[in-house]
Enzyme design. Structure first.
Site, short mmCIF file in Angstrom:
data_model
loop_
_atom_site.label_atom_id
_atom_site.label_comp_id
_atom_site.label_asym_id
_atom_site.label_seq_id
_atom_site.Cartn_x
_atom_site.Cartn_y
_atom_site.Cartn_z
N GLU A 83 26.19 -28.69 -22.41
CA GLU A 83 24.94 -29.35 -22.77
C GLU A 83 24.47 -28.78 -24.10
OE1 GLU A 83 21.54 -29.10 -20.08
OE2 GLU A 83 20.63 -30.73 -21.23
N CYS B 289 19.60 -32.22 -18.80
CA CYS B 289 18.36 -32.95 -19.09
C CYS B 289 18.45 -33.70 -20.42
CB CYS B 289 17.19 -31.99 -19.12
SG CYS B 289 16.85 -31.24 -17.54
N ASN C 81 21.34 -37.67 -14.33
CA ASN C 81 21.59 -36.23 -14.27
C ASN C 81 21.02 -35.62 -13.00
OD1 ASN C 81 22.05 -33.48 -14.96
ND2 ASN C 81 19.97 -33.36 -15.73
N GLU C 82 19.80 -35.13 -13.10
CA GLU C 82 19.24 -34.36 -11.97
C GLU C 82 18.12 -35.17 -11.34
OE1 GLU C 82 17.19 -30.60 -12.97
OE2 GLU C 82 18.96 -29.64 -12.12
O1 AHR Z 1 21.34 -26.18 -17.37
C1 AHR Z 1 20.03 -26.32 -17.81
C2 AHR Z 1 19.30 -27.47 -17.14
O2 AHR Z 1 19.14 -27.24 -15.79
C3 AHR Z 1 20.01 -28.79 -17.18
O3 AHR Z 1 19.77 -29.47 -18.36
C4 AHR Z 1 19.40 -29.55 -16.04
O4 AHR Z 1 20.28 -30.47 -15.48
C5 AHR Z 1 18.95 -28.47 -15.10
O5 AHR Z 1 17.61 -28.60 -14.80
#
Ligand code: AHR
Length: 659
Positions: free
Chosen positions: A55, A245, A376-377
């Site tokens: 990321e 994110c 993603n999350e």
């Molecule tokens: O790894 C850091 C962050 O942690 C990532 O962007 C996200 O997916 C999670 O909240």
């Protein structure tokens, strides 16, 4: 904000208090016998099992993996002159040609009235190596009706002395790309690039760029060699990109859109990095994404590493920790179309629109994309309904495409339970679980997957890291304790490799002077990089993966923490060997006789031992070798192996298994 939420969860685990090495007894107590049952294989190990998660956080892309040395090269930051310093007689006027160039609207009109200097500060300086060749390039045009100016380039060290210089050919009335190459005479981690304009006239400049000649595979405009080398040594089974994110953006408008990251670099649209101001205590107003490292480069990197590409796409939702903005149902088509077009970009032939772009970029062969993450999350019903829309279209067009769906931000609780209640009823292939937890959690969860439904969707342990206490040094949170507890937990992933089929530590990289989040797997500055203890745990698991998991038992039971022991075992069909992973989290050494049911397991083998005298030991850029694996010899004789596990250690034993 997110980090704080995770920090709250980090409690000092009572279990770990027992782990002080004070009172270490040099003589190992005989602990008895462990049994390896090769006749009862549990499951094949997926070749993609141990991967990496990239990321653009902590200056991982611009200022990190992407070897560009000039920050804000195209004047697209919110403050368009950020990173540039003006001195002498002259001025810089930022022009916006939005109507004709939406992706790269700004350029600088630089007027000299005698001698004028424009200096770029790089990403917390520029890492320059003596003897290395540097390639400067810029798009440039002599402004209409003005006199020519001469332009020379200088690399300056921290004292302001010149450590490399060159003269740029004259600009013409037409925009053109000019390039010049020169050698640096000195090594300097915090260099700057100075452009000196002499005369009385104006030039228009854009995409002012400086790269070292030696990048990964010596690709012009490529990636930092030492950093990719560290990834390569992991032999990752997959690479997940571009986040995190970052995929979601704080708003939908700021989401990651892969189409803006491909094609000529000067046509890629820069955008703010969502980690720019996320944490007030580590704000980085100069954090943007140039997209010089874009989707083509990610696919190429995956191919270089022999890893499966795993892109994660925005599912019509911005980060739920920020705005939580969603694309209205019925308005998801552009998002779903991005996924369809990505399949074409990765795998389509040159007769297709996107396949032809890939081909023109230099890769006519397909990238063999076979898995995609949708969101993603994400969590809650708004995610489920959007995920289902993607699934309907993607599975219909590409029935064998594997889809990854999110289980929210935590390894348990309402959001997580909701995802696991709803998703198994869909056609999802992997559910992405994230755990940023304290070291005790990792020990207590070594058996997390023992009772998961074997027939349900597979698990993607998409982001995890053991979060220990923080200290002064940037690398301080990557303690040996954090790495050791991850190793213990990972034996549980391997024992359950039928359920957990992909796993990745997170985040991957952090710039020592520009990080937002820690711990991280690899730390770097402008010239150096260091693998954390956690890096070596990942490396040992991945390099000693094996092909089939077999039981390793004590008194008929798997080792999941009783007597501070954790273990997994695998046969490796490729090298015909037995591989054991053994974790001792106690302060005492432990000696075992390991008995395998196959007498052909015999001969000289190796034992990689990762340990440290102290659970707070760390590797730093200045002392990178404090916690690294040491190899010793081990022998197997008719299925019997004697091992002594040092206190606080992770050991990997590999012995021949015969023909
Ligand atoms: O790894 C850091 C962050 O942690 C990532 O962007 C996200 O997916 C999670 O909240």
């Amino acid at each position: 904000m997110i980090q704080k939420r995770f920090l709250k969860k980090v409690r000092t685990g009572a279990l770990l208090l027992a782990m002080s090495i004070t009172g270490y007894v040099a003589t190992a107590q005989k602990q008895g016998t462990l049994n390896v049952v090769t006749q009862k294989p549990i499951t094949a190990v997926s070749p993609a099992m141990w991967g990496i998660f990239f990321e653009d956080i902590n200056f991982s892309a611009d200022g990190g993996l992407y070897a560009e040395l000039v920050k804000n090269r195209s004047f697209e930051f919110a403050a368009p002159k950020m990173g540039w310093k003006e001195e002498g007689r002259g001025k810089v006027l930022i022009n916006n040609r939005l109507a004709e160039n939406q992706r790269n609207p700004h350029y600088a009109a630089i007027t000299a009235n005698g001698s004028f200097r424009l200096t770029n500060e790089g990403f917390r300086g520029m890492g320059i190596s003596a003897g290395e060749q540097y390639n400067f390039s810029t798009w440039i045009q002599k402004a209409e009706g003005t006199s020519p100016v001469t332009i020379s380039l200088k690399l300056l060290n921290a004292k302001g002395e010149t450590i490399g210089e060159a003269r740029l050919p004259a600009a013409t009335a037409d925009w053109q790309k000019l390039q010049v190459s020169f050698q640096a005479t000195q090594t300097e981690p915090k260099a700057r690039l100075q452009l000196v304009f002499e005369g009385a006239g104006t030039v228009n400049m854009d995409m002012i760029s400086l790269f070292p000649q030696h990048t990964w595979k010596d690709r012009p405009g490529g990636l930092r060699k030492d950093l990719v080398q560290k990834l390569d040594s992991l032999h990752p089974g997959f690479i997940r990109f571009p986040g995190g994110c970052i995929v979601e953006g704080r708003t939908l408008d700021q989401r990651y859109q892969w189409k803006k990251t491909v094609g000529n670099v000067e046509d890629r649209e820069s955008i703010v990095n969502r980690w720019n101001m996320e944490f007030s205590y580590r704000s980085a107003p100069d954090y943007f994404q140039s997209y010089g490292l874009g989707f083509y480069e990610y696919f190429q990197l995956a191919e270089d590493l022999g890893a499966k590409p795993l892109p994660i796409l925005n599912c019509g939702m911005a980060c739920q920790f920020n705005t939580g903005e969603v694309a209205a149902m019925g308005q998801l088509d552009p998002f779903i179309q991005d996924a369809l077009d990505l399949m074409e970009f990765a795998n389509g032939d040159a007769t297709t629109t996107w396949g032809s772009l890939r081909s023109r970029m230099g890769h006519p062969a397909p990238f063999n994309l076979d898995r995609i993450g949708v969101g993603n999350e994400q969590w809650d019903p708004q995610y489920l309904e959007r995920y289902k829309e993607f699934e309907k279209v993607l599975k219909q067009k590409y029935p064998s495409l594997k889809l990854v769906a999110a289980a929210g931000p935590s390894p348990g609780g309402e959001k997580f339970d909701y995802a696991w209640k709803e998703l198994p009823a869909t056609k999802v292939d992997f559910i992405d679980e994230h755990y940023y937890q304290n070291p005790s959690w990792f020990l207590n969860n070594a058996n997390r997957y023992d009772n998961y439904d074997r027939k349900g969707p597979k698990v993607f342990a998409g982001e995890y890291a053991s979060h220990d206490k923080e200290g002064k040094e940037a690398e301080s949170r990557n303690t040996w304790l954090s790495a050791l507890t991850e190793a213990a937990f990972m034996t549980g992933l391997e024992r359950n490799a039928d359920v957990v089929q992909m796993a990745a530590y997170a985040p991957l990289f952090a710039h020592i002077d520009a990080w937002q989040w820690r711990p991280d797997l690899i730390w770097f500055d402008n010239l150096r990089s260091v693998g954390t203890p956690n890096y070596y745990v990942q490396k040992l698991f991945s390099n000693y993966k094996g092909t089939t998991v077999v039981p390793i038992l004590q008194n008929g039971e798997p080792l999941t923490g009783t007597d501070s022991l954790y273990a997994s075992a695998a046969m490796d069909g490729n090298s015909r060997s037995l591989i054991l992973k053994l974790v001792n989290t106690s302060a005492q050494p432990k000696a075992f006789t390991i008995i395998a049911d196959d007498k052909k397991i015999s001969g000289k083998g190796s034992m990689q031992v990762l340990t440290a005298p102290d659970k707070s030991a760390i590797n730093t850029l200045d002392q990178p070798g404090a916690v690294t694996p040491k190899e010793q010899e081990v022998k197997a004789s008719a299925g019997k192996i004697q091992v002594t596990l040092p206190p606080l250690s992770f050991s990997v034993v590999k012995v021949p298994a015969g023909k």
